[in-house]
Design a protein around this motif. Sequence first.
Motif, PDB file in Angstrom:
ATOM      1  N   ALA A 161      37.355 -47.860 -21.901  1.00  0.00           N
ATOM      2  CA  ALA A 161      37.802 -49.256 -21.889  1.00  0.00           C
ATOM      3  C   ALA A 161      39.047 -49.443 -22.734  1.00  0.00           C
ATOM      4  N   SER A 162      39.118 -48.736 -23.852  1.00  0.00           N
ATOM      5  CA  SER A 162      40.258 -48.865 -24.753  1.00  0.00           C
ATOM      6  C   SER A 162      41.548 -48.368 -24.121  1.00  0.00           C
ATOM      7  N   LEU A 163      41.451 -47.260 -23.380  1.00  0.00           N
ATOM      8  CA  LEU A 163      42.659 -46.617 -22.847  1.00  0.00           C
ATOM      9  C   LEU A 163      42.912 -46.928 -21.373  1.00  0.00           C
ATOM     10  N   GLY A 164      42.012 -47.685 -20.758  1.00  0.00           N
ATOM     11  CA  GLY A 164      42.227 -48.047 -19.368  1.00  0.00           C
ATOM     12  C   GLY A 164      41.854 -46.962 -18.372  1.00  0.00           C
ATOM     13  N   TYR A 165      40.974 -46.029 -18.762  1.00  0.00           N
ATOM     14  CA  TYR A 165      40.503 -44.978 -17.867  1.00  0.00           C
ATOM     15  C   TYR A 165      39.084 -45.301 -17.398  1.00  0.00           C
ATOM     16  N   THR A 166      38.603 -44.534 -16.451  1.00  0.00           N
ATOM     17  CA  THR A 166      37.184 -44.620 -16.090  1.00  0.00           C
ATOM     18  C   THR A 166      36.393 -43.710 -17.030  1.00  0.00           C
ATOM     19  N   ASN A 223      46.981 -46.339 -31.051  1.00  0.00           N
ATOM     20  CA  ASN A 223      46.736 -45.411 -29.951  1.00  0.00           C
ATOM     21  C   ASN A 223      48.009 -44.925 -29.280  1.00  0.00           C
ATOM     22  N   GLY A 224      49.145 -45.526 -29.621  1.00  0.00           N
ATOM     23  CA  GLY A 224      50.384 -45.142 -28.966  1.00  0.00           C
ATOM     24  C   GLY A 224      50.590 -45.822 -27.630  1.00  0.00           C
ATOM     25  N   GLU A 225      49.752 -46.841 -27.299  1.00  0.00           N
ATOM     26  CA  GLU A 225      49.937 -47.559 -26.046  1.00  0.00           C
ATOM     27  C   GLU A 225      51.191 -48.428 -26.083  1.00  0.00           C
ATOM     28  N   VAL A 226      51.522 -48.961 -27.248  1.00  0.00           N
ATOM     29  CA  VAL A 226      52.707 -49.796 -27.404  1.00  0.00           C
ATOM     30  C   VAL A 226      53.448 -49.352 -28.662  1.00  0.00           C
ATOM     31  N   ASP A 227      54.717 -49.739 -28.755  1.00  0.00           N
ATOM     32  CA  ASP A 227      55.520 -49.351 -29.911  1.00  0.00           C
ATOM     33  C   ASP A 227      55.399 -50.343 -31.065  1.00  0.00           C
ATOM     34  N   ILE A 228      55.327 -51.622 -30.745  1.00  0.00           N
ATOM     35  CA  ILE A 228      55.260 -52.679 -31.760  1.00  0.00           C
ATOM     36  C   ILE A 228      54.260 -53.718 -31.288  1.00  0.00           C
ATOM     37  N   ALA A 229      53.482 -54.249 -32.207  1.00  0.00           N
ATOM     38  CA  ALA A 229      52.582 -55.364 -31.895  1.00  0.00           C
ATOM     39  C   ALA A 229      52.902 -56.522 -32.829  1.00  0.00           C
ATOM     40  N   LEU A 230      52.949 -57.712 -32.275  1.00  0.00           N
ATOM     41  CA  LEU A 230      53.059 -58.924 -33.080  1.00  0.00           C
ATOM     42  C   LEU A 230      51.654 -59.499 -33.180  1.00  0.00           C
ATOM     43  N   ILE A 231      51.146 -59.593 -34.394  1.00  0.00           N
ATOM     44  CA  ILE A 231      49.758 -60.018 -34.597  1.00  0.00           C
ATOM     45  C   ILE A 231      49.707 -61.209 -35.544  1.00  0.00           C
ATOM     46  N   ASP A 232      48.619 -61.958 -35.451  1.00  0.00           N
ATOM     47  CA  ASP A 232      48.385 -63.041 -36.415  1.00  0.00           C
ATOM     48  C   ASP A 232      47.125 -62.724 -37.203  1.00  0.00           C
ATOM     49  N   ASP A 233      47.135 -63.122 -38.455  1.00  0.00           N
ATOM     50  CA  ASP A 233      46.020 -62.807 -39.362  1.00  0.00           C
ATOM     51  C   ASP A 233      45.656 -64.063 -40.134  1.00  0.00           C
ATOM     52  N   TRP A 234      44.451 -64.574 -39.887  1.00  0.00           N
ATOM     53  CA  TRP A 234      43.959 -65.756 -40.600  1.00  0.00           C
ATOM     54  C   TRP A 234      43.203 -65.373 -41.864  1.00  0.00           C
ATOM     55  N   LEU A 247      42.820 -38.439 -26.423  1.00  0.00           N
ATOM     56  CA  LEU A 247      41.513 -38.928 -25.981  1.00  0.00           C
ATOM     57  C   LEU A 247      40.425 -38.622 -27.011  1.00  0.00           C
ATOM     58  N   LEU A 248      40.463 -37.408 -27.577  1.00  0.00           N
ATOM     59  CA  LEU A 248      39.463 -37.031 -28.569  1.00  0.00           C
ATOM     60  C   LEU A 248      39.586 -37.904 -29.818  1.00  0.00           C
ATOM     61  N   ALA A 249      40.811 -38.154 -30.252  1.00  0.00           N
ATOM     62  CA  ALA A 249      41.019 -39.011 -31.426  1.00  0.00           C
ATOM     63  C   ALA A 249      40.504 -40.422 -31.164  1.00  0.00           C
ATOM     64  N   GLU A 250      40.733 -40.924 -29.948  1.00  0.00           N
ATOM     65  CA  GLU A 250      40.240 -42.262 -29.621  1.00  0.00           C
ATOM     66  C   GLU A 250      38.717 -42.269 -29.539  1.00  0.00           C
ATOM     67  N   PHE A 251      38.110 -41.199 -29.018  1.00  0.00           N
ATOM     68  CA  PHE A 251      36.647 -41.111 -28.985  1.00  0.00           C
ATOM     69  C   PHE A 251      36.087 -41.142 -30.403  1.00  0.00           C
ATOM     70  N   VAL A 298      46.729 -54.134 -33.032  1.00  0.00           N
ATOM     71  CA  VAL A 298      46.697 -53.023 -33.994  1.00  0.00           C
ATOM     72  C   VAL A 298      46.182 -51.761 -33.315  1.00  0.00           C
ATOM     73  N   ARG A 299      45.118 -51.911 -32.528  1.00  0.00           N
ATOM     74  CA  ARG A 299      44.563 -50.746 -31.839  1.00  0.00           C
ATOM     75  C   ARG A 299      45.570 -50.143 -30.864  1.00  0.00           C
ATOM     76  N   GLN A 300      46.302 -50.989 -30.143  1.00  0.00           N
ATOM     77  CA  GLN A 300      47.265 -50.486 -29.157  1.00  0.00           C
ATOM     78  C   GLN A 300      48.401 -49.715 -29.824  1.00  0.00           C
ATOM     79  N   VAL A 301      48.839 -50.187 -30.992  1.00  0.00           N
ATOM     80  CA  VAL A 301      49.876 -49.456 -31.712  1.00  0.00           C
ATOM     81  C   VAL A 301      49.331 -48.127 -32.220  1.00  0.00           C
TER      82      VAL A 301
END
Length: 324
Positions: free
Chosen positions: A24-29, A138-149, A9-13, A133-136
Amino acid sequence: MLELRRLRLLAEFARRGSIAATAASLGYTPSAVSQQLAALEREARLPLLDRTARSAELTDAGRRLAARAEEILTLVEAAETELSAQADTPMGRVVVTAFPTAAVALAPALAQSLGDHPGLTFVLRQTRPGDGVRQVQNGEVDIALIDDWTGKVPDQSPAVLEFFHLRRDPLVLVVPSSHRLSDPRRPVRLHELRDEPWMAAPPGEPSRQAVERLLDTVGGARPVPWEFEGLHTILSLVARGIGITAVPALALAAGDQGVAVRRIPECALAREVYAVTRKASVRRPSVAVTLRAVHAAARDAEPARPVPDPPPEPPSAAGPSGGA
């Protein structure tokens, strides 16, 4: 002893800069985040946040601990990876998040490939642009498939992340099958499409920005497209003859009847598709086997095949010059 969940939480802050954004990022109040950070301060026996009535910012001690928190969390994940790497069999839960067109296009191949690993629980979620990218991280997900224009995302992302290029996805023109340009003998000339009913995603969506850049080249006043949420909604409207559009080719990989796809002459607009994971996770058997499946699915996905361009017209023969 400092609690790992509170360190996260501190790292995300530290990344987000406010309690509301962290929540909002981590889904907490916000109140839960504030309480957990206060508990971390008690564990550290130092004030970590300088709070006012309307804001909060890290103290010097908070900044030092936030930097250490990133290191600690990376080391913990590396230790977990080393332990899990001792077993060759992929096991446990692996969570992948993807932008919508990738999720639809790759899900069948991923489900079939990963179904060969009964000890693996596979979770595929869709996400909004910019969140993967943020979810990876933060450790919320293991892999993200992203697109970059932009071609800049890998270079501008944290060093703890690893990017794997999957494919290049060009912008293509999509018209109803009854449209004159469904005939491969007709060349695509964008200026002739200026008055057509164009359709696109809402402003701010990456694909909408690509369409606007394309429409800047048609000459005259740029057409103003109708707006619809979701590329598959737009494609269904094109199939019904309501308008035309331009989308990344991968958006048609799931198959869309009633449309014709044409290559756009002299158009370099395309997005790069990546798989992103934390470097410390790459050797985990569950992540490694999922990355291999993602590579294979992206390689074998059948994007839209544009109608072949008509052959160039032969130069007209010059007739003999007459004389009197």
